[in-house]
Design a protein around this motif. Sequence first.
Motif, PDB file in Angstrom:
ATOM      1  N   PRO A  58     -27.104  29.749 -25.687  1.00 39.18           N
ATOM      2  CA  PRO A  58     -26.828  28.495 -26.409  1.00 39.18           C
ATOM      3  C   PRO A  58     -27.529  27.296 -25.777  1.00 39.18           C
ATOM      4  N   THR A  59     -27.985  26.409 -26.643  1.00 36.24           N
ATOM      5  CA  THR A  59     -28.590  25.164 -26.173  1.00 36.24           C
ATOM      6  C   THR A  59     -27.767  23.952 -26.588  1.00 36.24           C
ATOM      7  N   GLU A  60     -26.790  24.186 -27.445  1.00 40.15           N
ATOM      8  CA  GLU A  60     -25.963  23.084 -27.934  1.00 40.15           C
ATOM      9  C   GLU A  60     -24.489  23.354 -27.625  1.00 40.15           C
ATOM     10  N   ASN A  61     -23.740  22.286 -27.496  1.00 36.80           N
ATOM     11  CA  ASN A  61     -22.304  22.400 -27.204  1.00 36.80           C
ATOM     12  C   ASN A  61     -21.556  23.162 -28.291  1.00 36.80           C
ATOM     13  N   ALA A  62     -21.973  23.022 -29.540  1.00 38.90           N
ATOM     14  CA  ALA A  62     -21.278  23.710 -30.645  1.00 38.90           C
ATOM     15  C   ALA A  62     -21.338  25.226 -30.473  1.00 38.90           C
ATOM     16  N   ALA A  63     -22.458  25.729 -29.989  1.00 37.32           N
ATOM     17  CA  ALA A  63     -22.581  27.173 -29.784  1.00 37.32           C
ATOM     18  C   ALA A  63     -21.690  27.634 -28.632  1.00 37.32           C
ATOM     19  N   TRP A  64     -21.636  26.853 -27.561  1.00 38.64           N
ATOM     20  CA  TRP A  64     -20.734  27.193 -26.454  1.00 38.64           C
ATOM     21  C   TRP A  64     -19.281  27.132 -26.913  1.00 38.64           C
ATOM     22  N   LYS A  65     -18.979  26.180 -27.757  1.00 35.99           N
ATOM     23  CA  LYS A  65     -17.610  26.066 -28.268  1.00 35.99           C
ATOM     24  C   LYS A  65     -17.240  27.303 -29.082  1.00 35.99           C
ATOM     25  N   GLU A  66     -18.170  27.817 -29.872  1.00 36.34           N
ATOM     26  CA  GLU A  66     -17.924  29.042 -30.641  1.00 36.34           C
ATOM     27  C   GLU A  66     -17.663  30.224 -29.715  1.00 36.34           C
ATOM     28  N   ILE A  67     -18.437  30.334 -28.648  1.00 35.68           N
ATOM     29  CA  ILE A  67     -18.234  31.420 -27.682  1.00 35.68           C
ATOM     30  C   ILE A  67     -16.877  31.270 -27.001  1.00 35.68           C
ATOM     31  N   LYS A  68     -16.538  30.054 -26.617  1.00 37.40           N
ATOM     32  CA  LYS A  68     -15.220  29.835 -25.991  1.00 37.40           C
ATOM     33  C   LYS A  68     -14.095  30.189 -26.953  1.00 37.40           C
ATOM     34  N   SER A  69     -14.213  29.751 -28.181  1.00 38.42           N
ATOM     35  CA  SER A  69     -13.168  30.004 -29.170  1.00 38.42           C
ATOM     36  C   SER A  69     -12.991  31.495 -29.437  1.00 38.42           C
ATOM     37  N   THR A  70     -14.086  32.164 -29.746  1.00 42.33           N
ATOM     38  CA  THR A  70     -13.973  33.575 -30.109  1.00 42.33           C
ATOM     39  C   THR A  70     -13.572  34.444 -28.926  1.00 42.33           C
ATOM     40  N   SER A  71     -14.077  34.125 -27.743  1.00 39.95           N
ATOM     41  CA  SER A  71     -13.708  34.935 -26.580  1.00 39.95           C
ATOM     42  C   SER A  71     -12.244  34.731 -26.215  1.00 39.95           C
ATOM     43  N   LEU A  72     -11.730  33.532 -26.375  1.00 43.48           N
ATOM     44  CA  LEU A  72     -10.311  33.283 -26.104  1.00 43.48           C
ATOM     45  C   LEU A  72      -9.430  34.005 -27.135  1.00 43.48           C
ATOM     46  N   ILE A  73      -9.854  33.989 -28.384  1.00 43.43           N
ATOM     47  CA  ILE A  73      -9.105  34.715 -29.424  1.00 43.43           C
ATOM     48  C   ILE A  73      -9.071  36.205 -29.095  1.00 43.43           C
ATOM     49  N   LEU A  74     -10.205  36.769 -28.712  1.00 45.57           N
ATOM     50  CA  LEU A  74     -10.244  38.191 -28.378  1.00 45.57           C
ATOM     51  C   LEU A  74      -9.419  38.493 -27.126  1.00 45.57           C
ATOM     52  N   ALA A  75      -9.508  37.627 -26.126  1.00 47.89           N
ATOM     53  CA  ALA A  75      -8.732  37.840 -24.899  1.00 47.89           C
ATOM     54  C   ALA A  75      -7.233  37.830 -25.203  1.00 47.89           C
TER      55      ALA A  75
END
Length: 146
Positions: A58-75
């Motif tokens: 990711p180069t933008e905060n929105a992409a990191w936010k998506e990774i944080k969101s989805t990984s937290l949901i899966l965790a």
Amino acid sequence: MKICSHLFGLAAMTVVAFSLTQAGAAEPKPVETDMHEFMEYVFQPTYKRLKAAMATEPTENAAWKEIKSTSLILAESGNLLLERAPEKEAAAWDEYSIAVRTLGGDLYHAAKKKDYAAASTSYKAMLQKCNACHDKFAHGEHQLSP
């Protein structure tokens, strides 16, 4: 006087019954009991969003936010899996569920630091555990790829 004590007793029993009912409502209870449906509507869309987000660094905060969101949901969904252990092979199910929770959490924490190398390592390790679980419990179907 007897009527008052009977009314008091009835009121006390009502309060106790209401309290027990409310306590039972606070217990985890699956909304969907069919594991295929649960996986299809909780895990699959989340995995697909995460796969797209992890395809490149990711180069933008929105992409990191998506990774944080989805990984937290899966965790956190790993905890939900622990509530759904099958009667047979429950220990193996718990092992895989805990691995999803742990590795999803590691991915979440790496994403918070914007550490793509660590995020990618956790992501791939989590998918390996998902696939191992699918091998054991879904006859090898539904294999995931990074």
